[in-house]
Each structure stands twice: as C-alpha cells, then as structure tokens.
Write an enzyme that holds these catalytic residues in place. Structure first.
Site, PDB file in Angstrom:
ATOM      1  N   GLU A 183       0.788  -1.436  -0.002  1.00  0.00           N
ATOM      2  CA  GLU A 183      -0.032  -0.051  -0.118  1.00  0.00           C
ATOM      3  C   GLU A 183       0.605   1.199  -0.024  1.00  0.00           C
ATOM      4  O   GLU A 183       1.725   1.297   0.969  1.00  0.00           O
ATOM      5  CB  GLU A 183      -0.907  -0.066   1.154  1.00  0.00           C
ATOM      6  CG  GLU A 183      -1.827   1.103   1.354  1.00  0.00           C
ATOM      7  CD  GLU A 183      -3.129   0.821   1.933  1.00  0.00           C
ATOM      8  OE1 GLU A 183      -3.557  -0.321   2.189  1.00  0.00           O
ATOM      9  OE2 GLU A 183      -3.931   1.856   2.106  1.00  0.00           O
ATOM     10  N   GLU A 190     -10.586   4.554   8.873  1.00  0.00           N
ATOM     11  CA  GLU A 190     -10.820   4.093   7.408  1.00  0.00           C
ATOM     12  C   GLU A 190     -11.366   2.676   7.258  1.00  0.00           C
ATOM     13  O   GLU A 190     -10.769   2.047   6.472  1.00  0.00           O
ATOM     14  CB  GLU A 190      -9.547   4.228   6.767  1.00  0.00           C
ATOM     15  CG  GLU A 190      -9.023   5.739   6.993  1.00  0.00           C
ATOM     16  CD  GLU A 190      -7.824   5.806   6.023  1.00  0.00           C
ATOM     17  OE1 GLU A 190      -6.922   5.229   5.727  1.00  0.00           O
ATOM     18  OE2 GLU A 190      -7.705   7.163   5.444  1.00  0.00           O
ATOM     19  N   ASP A 200      -2.713  14.226   7.192  1.00  0.00           N
ATOM     20  CA  ASP A 200      -2.285  12.784   6.527  1.00  0.00           C
ATOM     21  C   ASP A 200      -1.125  13.164   5.779  1.00  0.00           C
ATOM     22  O   ASP A 200      -1.178  13.154   4.466  1.00  0.00           O
ATOM     23  CB  ASP A 200      -3.345  12.117   5.909  1.00  0.00           C
ATOM     24  CG  ASP A 200      -3.080  10.859   5.214  1.00  0.00           C
ATOM     25  OD1 ASP A 200      -2.058  10.398   5.898  1.00  0.00           O
ATOM     26  OD2 ASP A 200      -3.463  10.014   4.589  1.00  0.00           O
ATOM     27  N   GLU A 238       3.627   9.225  -0.553  1.00  0.00           N
ATOM     28  CA  GLU A 238       2.475   9.106  -1.197  1.00  0.00           C
ATOM     29  C   GLU A 238       1.981  10.616  -1.556  1.00  0.00           C
ATOM     30  O   GLU A 238       1.319  10.412  -2.636  1.00  0.00           O
ATOM     31  CB  GLU A 238       1.571   8.737   0.114  1.00  0.00           C
ATOM     32  CG  GLU A 238       0.108   8.595  -0.298  1.00  0.00           C
ATOM     33  CD  GLU A 238      -0.824   7.969   0.981  1.00  0.00           C
ATOM     34  OE1 GLU A 238      -0.276   7.704   1.727  1.00  0.00           O
ATOM     35  OE2 GLU A 238      -2.066   8.247   0.550  1.00  0.00           O
ATOM     36  N   GLU A 289       6.725  21.740  -2.928  1.00  0.00           N
ATOM     37  CA  GLU A 289       5.629  22.348  -2.369  1.00  0.00           C
ATOM     38  C   GLU A 289       5.131  23.704  -3.057  1.00  0.00           C
ATOM     39  O   GLU A 289       3.893  23.928  -3.168  1.00  0.00           O
ATOM     40  CB  GLU A 289       6.110  23.308  -0.920  1.00  0.00           C
ATOM     41  CG  GLU A 289       4.898  23.973  -0.402  1.00  0.00           C
ATOM     42  CD  GLU A 289       5.550  24.308   1.198  1.00  0.00           C
ATOM     43  OE1 GLU A 289       6.772  24.505   1.105  1.00  0.00           O
ATOM     44  OE2 GLU A 289       4.730  24.334   2.000  1.00  0.00           O
ATOM     45  N   TRP A 328     -14.160  12.588   2.703  1.00  0.00           N
ATOM     46  CA  TRP A 328     -12.818  12.382   3.380  1.00  0.00           C
ATOM     47  C   TRP A 328     -12.453  13.675   4.223  1.00  0.00           C
ATOM     48  O   TRP A 328     -11.662  13.593   5.199  1.00  0.00           O
ATOM     49  CB  TRP A 328     -11.440  12.213   2.633  1.00  0.00           C
ATOM     50  CG  TRP A 328     -11.940  10.769   1.766  1.00  0.00           C
ATOM     51  CD1 TRP A 328     -12.288  10.826   0.465  1.00  0.00           C
ATOM     52  CD2 TRP A 328     -11.532   9.657   2.266  1.00  0.00           C
ATOM     53  NE1 TRP A 328     -12.154   9.691   0.079  1.00  0.00           N
ATOM     54  CE2 TRP A 328     -11.868   8.811   0.916  1.00  0.00           C
ATOM     55  CE3 TRP A 328     -10.982   8.837   3.279  1.00  0.00           C
ATOM     56  CZ2 TRP A 328     -11.506   7.419   1.070  1.00  0.00           C
ATOM     57  CZ3 TRP A 328     -11.056   7.931   3.267  1.00  0.00           C
ATOM     58  CH2 TRP A 328     -11.370   6.873   2.157  1.00  0.00           C
TER      59      TRP A 328
HETATM   60  C1  GCV Z   1      -2.584   2.323   5.132  1.00  0.00           C
HETATM   61  C2  GCV Z   1      -3.863   7.364   4.181  1.00  0.00           C
HETATM   62  C3  GCV Z   1      -3.387   6.445   2.868  1.00  0.00           C
HETATM   63  C4  GCV Z   1      -3.635   4.966   3.269  1.00  0.00           C
HETATM   64  C5  GCV Z   1      -3.361   4.544   4.561  1.00  0.00           C
HETATM   65  C6  GCV Z   1      -3.688   5.393   5.877  1.00  0.00           C
HETATM   66  C7  GCV Z   1      -3.219   5.118   7.291  1.00  0.00           C
HETATM   67  O1  GCV Z   1      -5.001   7.370   4.389  1.00  0.00           O
HETATM   68  O2  GCV Z   1      -3.955   6.861   1.888  1.00  0.00           O
HETATM   69  O3  GCV Z   1      -3.293   4.103   2.407  1.00  0.00           O
HETATM   70  O4  GCV Z   1      -3.845   3.168   5.125  1.00  0.00           O
HETATM   71  O5  GCV Z   1      -3.354   6.865   5.355  1.00  0.00           O
HETATM   72  O6  GCV Z   1      -2.164   5.964   7.595  1.00  0.00           O
HETATM   73  O7  GCV Z   1      -3.630   4.178   7.949  1.00  0.00           O
END
Ligand code: GCV
Length: 615
Positions: free
Chosen positions: A118, A243, A322, A350, A450, A480
């Site tokens: 992930e 989530e 996040d 990410e 940034e 979200w």
């Molecule tokens: C592992 C964000 C990411 C998810 C991740 C989540 C987390 O939302 O997009 O992929 O899930 O963080 O930290 O649990």
C-alpha cells in the site's frame, strides 16, 4: 525466489554478503570492519570491547593507531557502522558516549501478503508474494545491514490494513515469522506485526468487544503462542476504527479500553502495543461546516491521557491530516503528558511525489522537531519507502530519506544539511562542486515541490485515490473531510476561535503564532485562515499573485534541477534512473502549475501581474 543486489546506496564499501551463520551483532561488526578497514583507513586497527549488556549506546576512543569501540549488543554494531561511515565520509569520529534520542526507532512496512505494498513506489514486497512469506534471505541480511547502519531497531513487516491471509502472521505463520525474526535479530532489529482487531471473531467468538472475557482470553492465549515462537517480538501495531478498520467504537468502548485489553495480553512478555491515532470520520458530508477533520485525533485521545497501560504507545502522525507536503505539527503531541507517544512520518512519498519527484524530507522533520520543543515523545516511526527494486527505493535519491530518517531518529538535533551531505558523500564519489550541487538540489527539493503543488498550506489538491498529479477539486465534494473551500472571492478555512476552533487545541505559543493572518507564516496561512484573493501579504503581493508566482517558480526551479542533474557525474545506472524520473517530474510540475493556476484564475478572474500565460 532470489535476487542480487549490486549496490547499497550509502555503504558502497561493503560488498561481501553477510554470512548466514552469524548470530550476534559483535560477529557482524567484526565481519564488516574486516572487509572495510583496509579500504577506509589501512593504517588503523579496530578493537571491539563487547560489554555483556543489551544496550544501544557506544563509545569510540582512539589510542594511537587503534580505534576502540566499547558497547553492548546491538550498540557494538552501531559503533562499528558509525566508525566506518565517518571514516568513509572523511568526518571526525563521534566523541564521548553516544545514545539515541528515541528508544524505539521504528519502520512501518505497509506490505500485503499478496506481495503488493500500500503506497509502495519501489516495486513489490521484500517479504511476501502470492499470499505467503517469500523472501531472499541474502537480501534480508542486506536490509538488516542498511537498517543497523543508521540505528533503526524495530520493523513492523505488514500493512496496518490487515487483510487475509496476513492475519495469519500471529496464527499459522508463526514458524515463518520466527525464522524471519532470527535473520534480523543480530542486526538489533526486532520485528513487529500489525494485527486485526476483529481476529477473535474468526474463532467462534461472536464479538471483538475489549471488555468481553472471551475476547480477552483469546488475545492472552494468542500472545502467549506468539511469544513462544518469537520471544523478542517488539509488539503489535494497530489501526482501529480508522478508514473502515474494526475497533472498539463498534462496542461503545473508547480507545483506552480497546488498547489496554491488547496491552495486558502483551505485557507478561515485554511486548509493546503501538496504537495509531489516525482516527477520523471518513464519511463526512462536505456541506457539514462544523466537523473539521484535523480536530479528530485530539478529540478522540486527549481526554484519555493517563488512562493507558504503561506498555501502550500512541502513534501520532506528524500533522493533523495525513502526510501532506506541509502541515502544522499535530496538537495531540502536546496534549498527553502522561502517555507514551510516538511521532509517525511517511518516507513513502504518497503525497509528495511518489519517488518520481525528488522530495528530501530531512528539512521537514527538523521543522517538526523544532516545533515540538522540549517534548516527551520517546518513540518514532516512519512508513517505509523500500521494496523489491534492486536499489530498494526506486528513485536512487529516495535512499537519502531512509538513511536520513535513521540519523534523525538517533539524533534529531543534527542539521538537515549535515544529514543530506553525509548521504551524498557516502553514496557518490564526486568532486566537491558536484557534491555541493547535489546537496543543494536535495535540500531545496521539498520547497520546490511545495511551490508547484500545494499553495500556502492548503494541501489536498492531488488526484483522488492514487494521489499523484493535480486535481484541485478532486477531494472537494468527497467524504474524507479534506476541503479548501475555494470560491470566487476567497480560499482556505478559518480554524481560529472564530472559525472551527482547531487552533484552540494548541498550547498558547502556537495560538499566538497562527492566530492572525498577519502573524501566521505564509506557508501555513491558508491552513489556518480564509483569505480573499486580494489579501495583501507581508511582501506586498496579493494572495492570488503569490499563488501564481509560487507555481511558476516551482516549475522554473524544477527545470533548473533537471539541468543540475544532467551535469552531475553520477554512476551510470543512477543517472539514467534519476533522469528518467526527472522527465516525469517535469511533466508533473508543468501540469500542477497549469492546472492550479488555471483553477484559481477561473475563480478569481485576476490576471497574472507579469502577463504570463495561464493555461
Ligand atoms: C494504510 C492514508 C493512506 C492509506 C493509509 C492510511 C493510514 O489514508 O492513503 O493508504 O492506509 O493513510 O495511514 O492508515
């Protein structure tokens, strides 16, 4: 499955594989020094004085032409690597007793049993494939070497989103888990596993309620089995009620009740229960202006301070959202003086370029650390950025983040530039000017990214789901809780006392700093304030002009980075890889610049003061 690794980014002087039969840090330290010292300082001898204690600390003393490292296990290995790396980089050796700032220096792998990762951008999992363990033991030892060389000591090997069959890690996969733990043990790296909170329900128990006696008994019995197989497992990592993951809320229990139940099961074995605080409502209605997602972690946890078992560690993301390119430090980190906390970063890029765009994190970590002041956070975690790619991190420069994180976790007082320079120096044998150029490029990369992506602290303008590339309204009408509220006159959210009240979660000094648009640093202005496009910034520019300028500058800076990169005398493979990714970064920067500027131009109708074309 076997693979070979040709080059270890910051340890190019270690070319021989570590033999499988070594079972102690001291044996590995001797092996590494034997192969490296001739290359690094042939006129010096090294003596190891191994103390019969378990400790991270080490001392290096020079007596004539002998360098003596005194330490227990695994400190002896940390001392050996520190000695080799400082010699290789032409740096003075560390003086006096060396101790890490954080006791647990953790990596969280988000690896799934099917071999995918992930948010992984460096190939598939190093540990799993096809629903089972599948790894190259040689490569595991290479990774152990990399982690030990920068002092990292805990690795959670599976995704916090635990999906079948990864739940078997603490059940039918225990023998394999024990084998893997044995590989990492001599490197001073303890394994940790993510668990599924609802696991008892797959064993005929109708609930996962933490206050239910059957549930408690199941976890106690399971923990005993786990520790019989892996007596030094670092513990369990848990993502609960987040989530769509299961958790105690389903049963009307709070997160102290939920975490303590598991912590009590682990306690007899010395295990830690690391409980993530990434809990928020991911089913929000965008029309709801009262709910403000950044407030969620504090609301769920601050009132529980002092109610956790002493082997619970609450893991808090560095910012309240996040892992955006810029966020203020999470207020929860100041709100729980009676609870053990870990700060969580994300090396996997990410939201920060996905290891295509260059984004060096050391400057960002230092800002967060400085904001925290004299804190009592005792542990640190980071989501990893490595995978099965031959160079581990996909982009060769992303290794600077893995390396840097280890150094930072050991000593967060180190200047970011010193960290980055050390990585450059160890990784590439180049002339001074080229080294300086690469250090400058890496040090400026976060600010450049940034500028061409997220204006002034807004964040969340990325394409939904995969999170690469621009989509300014992509998250605006979703569930979200990630909104910028751009309209024809203004943008941003008022999070002061007169707005959502988020700012009130902070200690006084932050309330002063962020409280007014004038006192708030530019880079976070739109995080804390809703401002009109004609708001005049301290330097005399309007807000809208500043948005345009930042994006054009970000694009120009990326073009300059590309030119610098072309001229660098890097090893051929790294250069080809970096240049190929830079082509993609240039396209990305161009798209961000066009799409974000066009978005704000569309709303505001204001022309660019410099007459540049806004596509
Ligand atoms: C592992 C964000 C990411 C998810 C991740 C989540 C987390 O939302 O997009 O992929 O899930 O963080 O930290 O649990």
């Amino acid at each position: 499955m076997t693979t070979t690794t040709k080059r270890l980014s910051w340890l190019p002087f270690l070319t021989e594989d570590i033999p499988a039969e070594y079972t102690s840090s001291a044996q590995i330290a001797r092996f590494e020094l034997n192969q490296a010292m001739n290359k690094l300082a042939a006129d010096k001898k090294v003596e190891l004085n191994v103390l019969p204690v378990q400790s991270d600390d080490y001392t290096i003393e020079q007596q004539g032409d002998t360098l003596c490292i005194t330490a227990g296990e695994p400190g002896i290995l940390y001392g050996a690597y520190a000695l080799m790396m400082n010699l290789a980089a032409g740096r003075p050796l560390p003086e006096g007793s060396q101790q890490p700032r954080y006791a647990l220096r953790m990596l969280n792998c988000w690896d799934n049993a099917d071999g995918s990762i992930e948010r992984g951008y460096s190939g598939r999992s190093l540990f799993f494939e096809g629903g089972k363990f599948d790894y190259d033991p040689k490569r595991m030892r290479q990774l152990g070497r990399l982690l030990a060389s920068v002092g990292l000591n805990v690795m959670c090997i599976n995704n916090v989103n635990v999906r079948y069959p990864a739940d078997q890690l603490i059940e039918s996969w225990l023998p394999e888990l024990a084998e893997l733990a044995a590989i990492y043990r001599p490197f001073g790296v303890k394994l940790m596993v993510s668990i599924d909170y609802s696991a008892p329900m797959r064993h005929g128990i109708p609930t996962a309620d933490p206050l239910d006696e059957q549930v408690q008994a199941w976890w106690k019995q399971q923990a005993a089995k786990v520790y019989e197989a892996v007596p030094d497992l670092a513990g369990f990592l848990v993502k609960a009620d987040s989530e769509h993951r299961p958790g105690p809320f389903t049963y009307g229990r709070n997160h102290a009740e939920g975490a303590n139940m598991l912590a009590r099961a682990l306690k007899p074995f010395g295990g830690k229960l690391v409980w993530r605080c990434f809990v928020y409502n991911c089913q929000q209605d965008w029309r709801d202006r009262k709910t403000d997602r950044p407030m969620a972690a504090y609301e769920h946890y601050a009132y529980l301070d002092g109610q956790f078992e002493d082997n619970v560690i609450l893991q808090v993301k560095n910012g309240p959202f996040d892992f955006q390119v810029r966020e203020p430090v999470s207020p929860l980190l100041f709100a729980m003086p009676k609870t053990d906390l870990a700060i969580e970063f994300q090396l996997a890029q990410e939201y920060t370029g996905q290891q295509i765009d260059i984004f060096t994190m050391a400057p960002m970590w230092k800002e967060v650390y400085d904001d925290m002041g004299a804190d009592k956070v005792m542990s640190i975690a980071a989501v990893t950025n490595f995978g099965r790619d031959e160079n581990y991190t996909g982009h060769p420069f992303a290794a600077a983040n893995l390396f840097g994180y280890g150094l930072f976790a050991w000593n967060p007082e180190l200047p970011p530039e010193a960290i980055v320079r050390m990585w450059v120096c160890l990784t590439y044998a180049m002339d001074q000017l080229s080294q300086d150029a690469l250090v400058d490029l890496l040090m400026g990369s976060r600010r450049t990214y940034e500028k061409y992506t997220a204006p002034l602290g807004l964040g969340w303008m990325v394409s939904p789901n995969h999170h690469y590339g621009p989509s300014p309204s992509g998250y605006e009408y979703q569930a979200w809780g990630t909104y910028h509220k751009a309209s024809r006159d203004a943008v941003g959210i008022d999070r002061t006392a007169s707005g959502t009240g988020y700012l009130m979660q902070y200690p006084e000094r932050f309330q002063q700093l962020y409280g007014t648009p004038e006192s708030c640093p530019d880079v976070l202005k739109l995080f804390f304030h809703r401002l009109r496009y004609d708001y005049v910034m301290a330097d005399g520019r309007t807000l809208i002009q500043r948005i345009y300028d930042d994006h054009f500058e970000g694009l120009e800076e990326t073009r300059a980075m590309a030119e610098t990169l072309k001229a660098l005398p890097l090893p051929e493979a790294d250069k080809a890889e970096a240049l190929e990714r830079m082509e993609r970064q240039l396209v990305n920067a161009r798209e961000w610049c066009d799409i974000i500027n066009n978005f704000f131009y569309g709303y505001s109708g204001v022309e660019d003061a410099h007459g540049r074309k806004i596509y």
